[in-house]
Design an enzyme around this catalytic site. Structure first.
Site, PDB file in Angstrom:
ATOM      1  N   ILE A 155     -14.445  -9.096 -73.444  1.00 38.86           N
ATOM      2  CA  ILE A 155     -15.004  -7.850 -72.913  1.00 38.86           C
ATOM      3  C   ILE A 155     -13.986  -6.701 -72.955  1.00 38.86           C
ATOM      4  O   ILE A 155     -14.369  -5.551 -73.097  1.00 38.86           O
ATOM      5  CB  ILE A 155     -15.573  -8.055 -71.489  1.00 38.86           C
ATOM      6  CG1 ILE A 155     -16.511  -6.900 -71.104  1.00 38.86           C
ATOM      7  CG2 ILE A 155     -14.456  -8.245 -70.464  1.00 38.86           C
ATOM      8  CD1 ILE A 155     -17.334  -7.164 -69.866  1.00 38.86           C
ATOM      9  N   ASN A 209     -12.866  -9.038 -57.290  1.00 36.86           N
ATOM     10  CA  ASN A 209     -12.949  -9.549 -55.923  1.00 36.86           C
ATOM     11  C   ASN A 209     -12.962  -8.333 -55.001  1.00 36.86           C
ATOM     12  O   ASN A 209     -12.693  -7.216 -55.433  1.00 36.86           O
ATOM     13  CB  ASN A 209     -11.810 -10.532 -55.617  1.00 36.86           C
ATOM     14  CG  ASN A 209     -10.452  -9.910 -55.763  1.00 36.86           C
ATOM     15  OD1 ASN A 209     -10.150  -8.891 -55.134  1.00 36.86           O
ATOM     16  ND2 ASN A 209      -9.608 -10.494 -56.602  1.00 36.86           N
ATOM     17  N   VAL A 224     -11.956 -12.765 -65.730  1.00 39.92           N
ATOM     18  CA  VAL A 224     -12.275 -11.452 -66.302  1.00 39.92           C
ATOM     19  C   VAL A 224     -11.481 -10.360 -65.592  1.00 39.92           C
ATOM     20  O   VAL A 224     -10.931  -9.455 -66.226  1.00 39.92           O
ATOM     21  CB  VAL A 224     -13.791 -11.173 -66.195  1.00 39.92           C
ATOM     22  CG1 VAL A 224     -14.113  -9.742 -66.555  1.00 39.92           C
ATOM     23  CG2 VAL A 224     -14.572 -12.129 -67.084  1.00 39.92           C
ATOM     24  N   ASP A 225     -11.397 -10.451 -64.278  1.00 43.50           N
ATOM     25  CA  ASP A 225     -10.684  -9.454 -63.477  1.00 43.50           C
ATOM     26  C   ASP A 225      -9.226  -9.341 -63.927  1.00 43.50           C
ATOM     27  O   ASP A 225      -8.730  -8.239 -64.199  1.00 43.50           O
ATOM     28  CB  ASP A 225     -10.770  -9.850 -62.003  1.00 43.50           C
ATOM     29  CG  ASP A 225     -10.299  -8.773 -61.040  1.00 43.50           C
ATOM     30  OD1 ASP A 225     -10.152  -7.606 -61.439  1.00 43.50           O
ATOM     31  OD2 ASP A 225     -10.094  -9.113 -59.858  1.00 43.50           O
TER      32      ASP A 225
END
Length: 173
Positions: A10, A23, A32-33
């Site tokens: 992504i 979060n 992903v974060d």
């Protein structure tokens, strides 16, 4: 609104905005974060700290979304949303749907025409990928119907694994 399924990273998508499965602290994490924070660079963490110091002192609530610049990403913006954690008892599909619709609302407010989502809440948050796909597609279609003047033309679901991409394609039909 066109929905596309993409297998890949992504952080490398050439879209106006990418959605971060964040979060509630907004201060980075894994998956992903963490990948988004690494590629975007340290200014993303600074922007998130500024949000925490001003408008989100208690963090971003589950189902809500907020935007920041994308900094070193190809995407101009990052839209952070906090998915429900099934392991913590957050099992209401409406909370999950809100992640998608609120992210679209933020994308519209930023003027984004293309948006890439990960499989919010699938994986470590314990939601089945098939259920995430179903809720996500319903939320995107519902948003498009409720906001016919939306500027978002393309919604990508960017899945890291071939297995998850295959599940999303099957649910999309």
């Amino acid at each position: 609104m066109r929905i596309e399924i993409v297998e890949g990273d992504i952080t490398a998508r050439p879209v106006d905005a990418i959605v971060n499965a964040a979060n509630s602290s907004l201060l980075g994490g894994g998956g992903v974060d963490g990948a988004i924070h690494r590629v975007a660079g340290p200014r993303l963490l600074e922007a998130c700290r500024e949000l925490r110091a001003t408008v989100l002192p208690d963090g971003l609530p589950v189902g809500a979304a907020v935007g920041t610049p994308g900094f070193n990403l190809q995407a101009r913006w990052v839209i952070h949303t906090v998915g429900p954690n099934r392991h913590a008892g957050q099992t209401d599909p409406a909370l999950l749907a809100s992640c998608f619709s609120e992210s679209l609302r933020v994308a519209d407010s930023l003027g984004a025409r293309s948006l890439a989502f990960p499989a919010v809440s699938a994986g470590v948050y314990g939601w089945d990928a098939r259920e995430v796909a179903s809720v996500a597609f319903d939320a995107v279609r519902g948003y498009g119907a409720a906001a016919p003047d939306s500027g978002v033309e393309t919604v990508e679901f960017v899945l890291f694994s071939a297995e998850t991409a295959q599940i999303f394609r099957a649910v999309l039909g």
